[in-house]
Write a protein that holds these residues in place. Structure first.
Motif, PDB file in Angstrom:
ATOM      1  N   UNK A 110      -7.501   6.463   6.900  1.00 59.94           N
ATOM      2  CA  UNK A 110      -7.611   7.923   7.040  1.00 59.94           C
ATOM      3  C   UNK A 110      -9.058   8.334   7.255  1.00 59.94           C
TER       4      UNK A 110
ATOM      5  N   UNK B 193       0.818  -1.215   0.000  1.00 58.28           N
ATOM      6  CA  UNK B 193       0.000   0.000   0.000  1.00 58.28           C
ATOM      7  C   UNK B 193       0.847   1.258   0.000  1.00 58.28           C
ATOM      8  N   UNK B 194       2.130   1.151   0.264  1.00 61.51           N
ATOM      9  CA  UNK B 194       3.006   2.331   0.271  1.00 61.51           C
ATOM     10  C   UNK B 194       4.384   1.900  -0.240  1.00 61.51           C
TER      11      UNK B 194
ATOM     12  N   UNK C 299      -5.061   2.480   3.061  1.00 58.41           N
ATOM     13  CA  UNK C 299      -4.747   3.855   3.458  1.00 58.41           C
ATOM     14  C   UNK C 299      -5.983   4.733   3.470  1.00 58.41           C
ATOM     15  N   UNK C 300      -6.805   4.600   2.418  1.00 57.45           N
ATOM     16  CA  UNK C 300      -8.010   5.433   2.342  1.00 57.45           C
ATOM     17  C   UNK C 300      -8.958   5.114   3.497  1.00 57.45           C
TER      18      UNK C 300
ATOM     19  N   UNK D 103      -3.655  -0.231  -1.572  1.00 57.03           N
ATOM     20  CA  UNK D 103      -3.955   1.174  -1.299  1.00 57.03           C
ATOM     21  C   UNK D 103      -5.300   1.383  -0.631  1.00 57.03           C
TER      22      UNK D 103
ATOM     23  N   UNK E  59      -0.519   4.424  -7.416  1.00 59.97           N
ATOM     24  CA  UNK E  59      -0.347   5.250  -6.222  1.00 59.97           C
ATOM     25  C   UNK E  59       0.710   4.687  -5.276  1.00 59.97           C
TER      26      UNK E  59
ATOM     27  N   UNK F   2     -10.912   6.610  -3.302  1.00 57.86           N
ATOM     28  CA  UNK F   2     -10.753   7.914  -2.674  1.00 57.86           C
ATOM     29  C   UNK F   2     -11.484   7.784  -1.349  1.00 57.86           C
ATOM     30  N   UNK F   3     -11.250   8.721  -0.470  1.00 57.04           N
ATOM     31  CA  UNK F   3     -11.936   8.622   0.821  1.00 57.04           C
ATOM     32  C   UNK F   3     -13.435   8.845   0.631  1.00 57.04           C
TER      33      UNK F   3
ATOM     34  N   UNK G  43     -10.344   7.425  10.829  1.00 60.52           N
ATOM     35  CA  UNK G  43      -9.781   8.213  11.927  1.00 60.52           C
ATOM     36  C   UNK G  43     -10.223   9.674  11.824  1.00 60.52           C
ATOM     37  N   UNK G  44     -10.304  10.207  10.599  1.00 67.59           N
ATOM     38  CA  UNK G  44     -10.692  11.611  10.482  1.00 67.59           C
ATOM     39  C   UNK G  44     -12.156  11.836  10.835  1.00 67.59           C
TER      40      UNK G  44
END
Ligand code: SF4
Ligand code: SF4
Lengths: 603, 178
Positions: free
Chosen positions: A253, A136-137, A249-250, A246, A166, A322-323, A256-257
């Motif tokens: 984030x 993922x990174x 990651x979306x 990936x 990505x 995307x988020x 948590x946000x």
């Protein structure tokens, strides 16, 4: 040691640290930098290792595979569409297995940034029954390269690494090994005819059974080493998110946000999955949502009424993550109320469109222009291929694009199915070597009548100017002689920045075509303007401006020639952006009906 | 800290160079950093956008409504990417002519093309010039001038000196405007 690495750097360095000393592949965005970076690291560390571009992905795969069955640690690199080309040997190699190690890197392109299709190489791994790791990174890509090579060695199976754009083109501060303990390893092919030369059905059948056993062992390993250790971190929420690559990651984030309560379990090896073990986890949850890019690879391996994903239409089925898409999935599955936390107002007035376009000064533009000038649209079919010249689409100089090499085979097809039209096929030098020779042989063998123009700039320009066979060995490998070897003469034209000359050359091909009984083949010797070595001395040095009094805004230049510096100014007249103009001066002669383009100054 | 930057421009302007400089600067400032570059079919002259996410992030792409800063090397590319800015605190630094459409964000613009045409700095250093403007005008920009200078030097020591001169030109021009 910490280093700032782009995903493809991290992969290349991982290969070095994993002791891989044989890399072979074919360029394709987003995978292209891996092999080039490997070469750089190899030279920097003064290692002995083979790293070369092959003529196509199938060849690249087979070279690396031979290395692996000789006991070396090898790697083949390509993009997802390239894997289609290499799928033939992959299917067999997966049955046979290997001795050393082989990592197959296939980079995916969710969101179609630079590809014709949005495929999922993980599904291909599933189809071929080989394990796949999904980073993922960049950091994970580095770690998984090393892991993949080890697993390949341990299980005698090809292992796939599937980074997406990505990951390949992301940049991150990575923790990498300090020192280098690798030495080139010596291959030693041991004859074993029943294994390496197995002929169906007896030999292959046994290998097929072994392949299934191997998969079961890898599934167990996947659970014990990759999944189970992570289950301890699950907090016992109501919702479980299964992620991969990936997608992870979306999801992390977004939750948590926005303070969404959900457990996240990332599957580093999305195939083969320990189905039963995973499904046992589901009893603790009300809902299990699968977030993966691009196809439902994980979802297809699991079954449970609690499962939400692409198959159940709760998660988007095309385009990159995307988020916002993560939130939609949560909302669709009834976990949260619909949310627009990641939506914002766009600027709605009209903006200049900037579709991908050939560079200013690129010789391809002139060739396409000349073709459409000489071969009138109504009486012609323009087939083309994959490379920078594909962007001739902007000039309406291309009717079909399918896959590499298809310009020639489709030209054959059109010459039979629509014989009243003149078919003009265009293909680049790298693509011709990749998949163009076989269809040319076919066309000569069956006397198909069309025109083939090979655009030879001696580099694989679109993916970053990788070397091509004739670039490295220009005296041995030459397109003209290859064409002649296929049994047809090859007309040669050395490109100059005078569009009249290019038009004249096309006219001469037209004349020949009239009496031809077989394909008329030409090679245009060009250069890529970004290729310093080859373009030197051949680039233009005039800047052009537009005489506003003469410009009648007829659109002719901007539709037929479409050079990026051309745009309309506030007065509604054509203007040339001096910062973009390459100074080729091609536009001076033919393309404006009122001769509005004038020479400004020598650069 | 969390700080997200969108860099927009057209192919050939060196947006990717800025991603590299900012990721080196993050490392110098002991911050996590995820960046991406949109490679692919865009040749010279096509739209290019890159993301830099500094701090605790896992996904390399920036979502709409999230970015703290938009650096636009060309004005229209700023408008094309405006939806990425955070509604409450987004800032734009862009290269655009005076008569450019107004938008509802804190906007700092310089006509860098005009300056380049007047030979005030070489056009191929436009990216570094705009970075200088950003340093001078965005009070929340997470790096110091020193860190950026050091990052530019680490990128390519040979041309660093020239680039740093342009960086300061950007800083000074922006301060004069203020
Ligand atoms: S990269 Fe080279 S071949 Fe491709 S469009 Fe630009 S000049 Fe032409
Ligand atoms: S001279 Fe004309 S055709 Fe050539 S690059 Fe400049 S604008 Fe394009």
């Amino acid at each position: 040691m910490k280093q700032i690495l782009m995903g493809n750097d991290a992969i290349a360095l991982g290969l070095i640290h994993a002791g891989v000393d044989m890399v072979s592949g074919y360029p394709g965005t987003p995978s292209s930098e891996i092999l080039g970076n490997f070469q750089k690291f190899r030279d920097k560390f003064k290692l002995e290792a083979y790293a070369q571009w092959a003529t196509n992905e199938k060849v690249g795969f087979e070279v690396a595979y031979a290395g692996a069955i000789s006991g070396k640690r090898t790697c083949a690199t390509m993009k997802q569409v390239g894997l289609n080309v290499a799928s033939d040997p992959l299917m067999s190699a997966s049955y046979i297995g290997l001795k050393g190690a082989m990592l197959l890197i296939s980079c995916d392109d969710p969101g179609f940034y630079s590809s014709q299709t949005e495929q999922d190489s993980r599904s291909f791994a599933k189809f071929a029954r080989i394990p796949v790791l999904d980073p993922s990174t960049p950091q994970e890509a580095y770690d998984m390269v090393k892991l993949g090579v080890e697993l390949s060695h341990q299980f005698e199976s090809i292992v796939m690494l599937r980074p997406v754009m990505r990951v390949s083109h992301a940049r991150e501060i990575c923790e990498v090994d300090d020192s280098l303990h690798v030495k080139a390893n010596q291959g030693n092919f041991e004859r074993n005819i029943p294994r390496w030369g197995a002929v169906p059905p007896a030999g292959r059948f046994r290998q097929g059974l072994e392949q299934i056993d191997r998969l079961e062992a890898i599934k167990a390993w996947n659970w014990d080493h990759l999944i189970k250790p992570k289950t301890h971190a699950l907090k016992g929420e109501n919702v479980l998110c299964l992620t991969s690559g990936t997608g992870d990651g979306y999801v992390r984030e977004a939750i948590s946000e926005l303070d969404i309560h959900a457990d996240v379990l990332k599957l580093d090896m999305p195939y083969p999955l320990p189905k039963e073990k995973l499904e046992e986890l589901f009893v603790h949850y009300n809902k299990v949502i699968v977030f993966e890019e691009s196809f439902p690879c994980i979802e297809e391996q699991l079954s449970s009424p609690k499962l939400y994903g692409k198959l159940t239409k709760h998660v988007h089925v095309i385009d990159e993550f995307s988020k916002d898409k993560v939130l939609s999935a949560f909302a669709n599955a009834g976990v949260i109320a619909p949310s627009h936390a990641y939506k914002s107002e766009k600027y709605t007035e009209e903006l200049p469109k900037r579709p991908p376009n050939m560079c200013p000064g690129c010789p391809h533009r002139d060739v396409h222009y000349a073709i459409t000038k000489v071969f009138k649209k109504k009486k012609s079919i323009y087939t083309s291929d994959i490379g920078c010249y594909t962007l001739g689409l902007n000039q309406a100089a291309i009717d079909t694009i399918l896959c590499m090499g298809a310009s020639i085979s489709m030209a054959s097809g059109f010459s039979i199915s629509d014989p009243d039209k003149t078919v003009i096929a265009t293909i680049g030098d790298s693509t011709f070597m990749h998949s163009g020779v076989a269809p040319l042989i076919n066309a000569v063998y069956q006397n198909h009548k069309f025109i083939l123009v090979i655009l030879d700039n001696s580099t694989t320009a679109m993916t970053g100017r990788q070397t091509t066979p004739e670039r490295t060995n220009p005296h041995q490998i030459d397109i003209k002689r290859i064409v002649e070897g296929c049994g047809v003469s090859c007309h040669e034209y050395v490109y100059v920045q005078d569009i009249n000359k290019t038009v004249d050359f096309m006219k001469s091909l037209h004349e020949m075509y009239k009496t031809a009984t077989a394909p008329v083949v030409a090679v245009v010797r060009e250069f890529c303007v970004l290729d310093r070595e080859n373009a030197m001395g051949r680039l233009g040095n005039v800047t052009v401006e537009v005489d506003e009094d003469k410009c009648v805004a007829c659109d002719s230049c901007i539709t037929n020639y479409k050079c990026p510096p051309m745009h309309y100014n506030d007065a509604g007249k054509m203007e040339i952006d001096p910062f973009l103009c390459a100074g080729c001066g091609s536009c001076l002669d033919v393309i404006c009906p009122t001769d509005a383009f004038v020479k400004k100054e020598e650069k | 800290m969390k700080y997200q930057i969108v860099i927009a421009g057209i192919g050939g302007q060196g947006a990717v160079f800025l991603v590299k400089v900012l990721s080196i600067a993050s490392a110098l400032a002991h911050q996590k950093c995820l960046g991406t570059e949109n490679h692919g079919m865009s040749q010279r002259g096509g739209s290019v956008s890159c993301y830099v996410k500094i701090g605790d992030f896992y996904a390399p792409a920036i979502d709409e409504g999230q970015a703290d800063l938009l650096i636009a090397l060309e004005g229209n590319e700023a408008l094309r990417n405006i939806q990425y800015l955070n509604k409450d605190k987004g800032v734009i630094v862009m290269n655009a002519p005076k008569n450019f459409p107004k938008v509802s964000f804190e906007t700092h613009s310089v006509d860098a093309f005009k300056k380049a045409k007047a030979n005030e700095f070489p056009i191929d250093a436009l990216n570094v010039y705009m970075l200088g403007v950003t340093l001078a005008l965005d009070p929340h920009f997470p790096f110091s001038c020193k860190e950026i200078e050091e990052a530019i030097t680490q990128m390519n020591a040979k041309v660093a000196e020239k680039n740093i001169v342009v960086l300061h030109q950007g800083i000074n021009d922006a301060k004069d405007k203020k």
